[in-house]
Write a protein that holds these residues in place. Structure first.
Motif, short mmCIF file in Angstrom:
data_model
loop_
_atom_site.label_atom_id
_atom_site.label_comp_id
_atom_site.label_asym_id
_atom_site.label_seq_id
_atom_site.Cartn_x
_atom_site.Cartn_y
_atom_site.Cartn_z
N SER A 264 0.82 -1.21 0.00
CA SER A 264 0.00 0.00 0.00
C SER A 264 0.86 1.26 0.00
O SER A 264 0.53 2.25 -0.67
N ILE A 265 1.95 1.25 0.76
CA ILE A 265 2.84 2.41 0.76
C ILE A 265 3.43 2.63 -0.63
O ILE A 265 3.50 3.76 -1.13
N ALA A 266 3.85 1.53 -1.28
CA ALA A 266 4.39 1.66 -2.64
C ALA A 266 3.32 2.17 -3.59
O ALA A 266 3.60 3.00 -4.47
N TYR A 267 2.09 1.69 -3.42
CA TYR A 267 1.00 2.12 -4.29
C TYR A 267 0.64 3.58 -4.04
O TYR A 267 0.20 4.28 -4.97
N ALA A 268 0.82 4.05 -2.80
CA ALA A 268 0.46 5.42 -2.46
C ALA A 268 1.29 6.45 -3.20
O ALA A 268 0.87 7.59 -3.38
N PHE A 269 2.48 6.06 -3.64
CA PHE A 269 3.32 6.99 -4.40
C PHE A 269 2.75 7.22 -5.81
O PHE A 269 3.13 8.19 -6.47
N THR A 270 1.89 6.33 -6.28
CA THR A 270 1.29 6.37 -7.63
C THR A 270 2.32 6.80 -8.68
O THR A 270 3.25 6.08 -8.95
#
Length: 350
Positions: A264-270
């Motif tokens: 989720s943290i990696a995805y939050a960077f979009t």
């Protein structure tokens, strides 16, 4: 009815010689079918037109005589090759040295006669080969426009669709100059990349305005942050006491939450780790940061595989009556397979 009008067509040098030396004298001529002799030889090559085509491996540039603001003839040229003698299809589309837009007749003749198929070698979003371009529209409304609203904001940015050195203004000029149907595959593909030039349109995954492009970046970011908070709470709740940490179900939930937080943290960077050269909204990264983001997003999928272990746990507990102590004897089977599969996919994707 049509009237056949005989006429004589000679080389300019011969005409000059006749004008200077032979005016008023008789001469004999041989009758030939129009086009076989009239548009034949020149020191630059065979002359060509829409009626008189070039030979195999040649194309007509249509760059010598203008009638009604349109080039009508040229001198046959060999199909273009690069400095290494290999076919150079890009020449048919753009003047890569002078930076000019090809005239429509030259481009169409070169593309069709020389089978000029473009390879998009350095374009991650492009097919390996572009299909041959279709020419011809019935009316102006059916004509393709690279940037339909003519709102290019970055004319000198490079668009990788046709090669490494084609700028936005050249793309716009090319499609304005050519009669290419707007529903053709090449038009759709070109328009899908017009966001690079700052155009508003459907090119950016359907986001036809800059506001929608921002929403595409921030909406998943918001969801990823909420997912991170939820998984963090589960991780805290399942590990806050020794008794909770000893339960196999809580161990599975906490492990699942750890991987979900990573993903989720990696995805939050979009779009933030995306290479700046891709010109995505908010992109500030490079190839390394993009690869790292993809790796950790894939790591996050371990949580999905651990959900399968949770389902098996519920099946054994509810339907088959397994107690926690009995399931602990199979603990490794609940953890190793899902984690191994997720890690395998993550490393393969690097």
């Amino acid at each position: 009815s049509d009237i056949e009008i005989p006429f004589i067509c000679i080389h300019p040098k011969d005409g000059k010689s006749i004008q200077d030396n032979l005016l008023g004298q008789n001469s004999s001529v041989e009758v030939e079918v129009t086009g076989q002799a009239c548009l034949n030889y020149h020191e630059w090559g065979d002359q060509c037109s829409e009626l008189v085509t070039c030979g195999e491996g040649e194309f007509c540039p249509f760059d010598k005589q203008v009638v009604n603001s349109e080039y009508v003839i040229g001198y046959c040229r060999a199909c273009p090759v690069d400095d290494y003698g290999k076919p150079d299809p890009l020449y048919c589309y753009f003047d890569t040295e002078g930076g000019n837009i090809r005239n429509a007749k030259l481009a169409e003749s070169c593309i069709n006669s020389c089978d000029a198929q473009i390879q998009s070698k350095n374009c991650k979003f492009c097919p390996d080969h572009l299909d041959p371009i279709q020419f011809g529209v019935e009316n102006e409304a059916d004509k393709c426009s690279f940037c339909p609203n003519h709102d290019i904001q970055y004319p000198n940015r490079l668009v990788p669709l046709f090669g490494d050195n084609i700028a936005c203004w050249q793309m716009q000029g090319f499609y304005e100059n050519m009669d290419i149907p707007k529903d053709s595959q090449n038009c759709v593909l070109a328009q899908s990349m017009n966001f690079i030039c700052g155009c508003e349109g459907p090119g950016y995954a359907g986001a036809n305005t800059h506001t929608k492009q921002a929403v595409l970046a921030w909406l998943p970011r918001s969801m990823a942050i909420l997912s991170t908070l939820g998984s963090s709470f589960i991780l805290y709740d399942t590990t806050k006491t020794i008794q909770k940490r000893r339960k196999l179900l809580n161990q599975m939930l906490s492990t699942l939450s750890v991987f979900d937080v990573m993903g989720s943290i990696a995805y939050a960077f979009t779009t933030l780790p995306t290479p700046e050269s891709d010109y995505m909204y908010g992109s500030r990264g490079n190839d390394a940061t993009c690869t790292a983001q993809g790796f950790f997003i894939q790591i996050g999928t371990v949580a999905c595989f651990l959900n399968v272990s949770l389902a098996v746990n519920y099946l054994l507990s509810i339907k088959h009556g397994w107690k926690d102590e009995k399931m602990k004897t199979k603990r490794l089977w609940f953890f190793i397979p899902p984690i191994a599969v997720g890690l395998l996919f993550a490393f393969v994707g690097i």
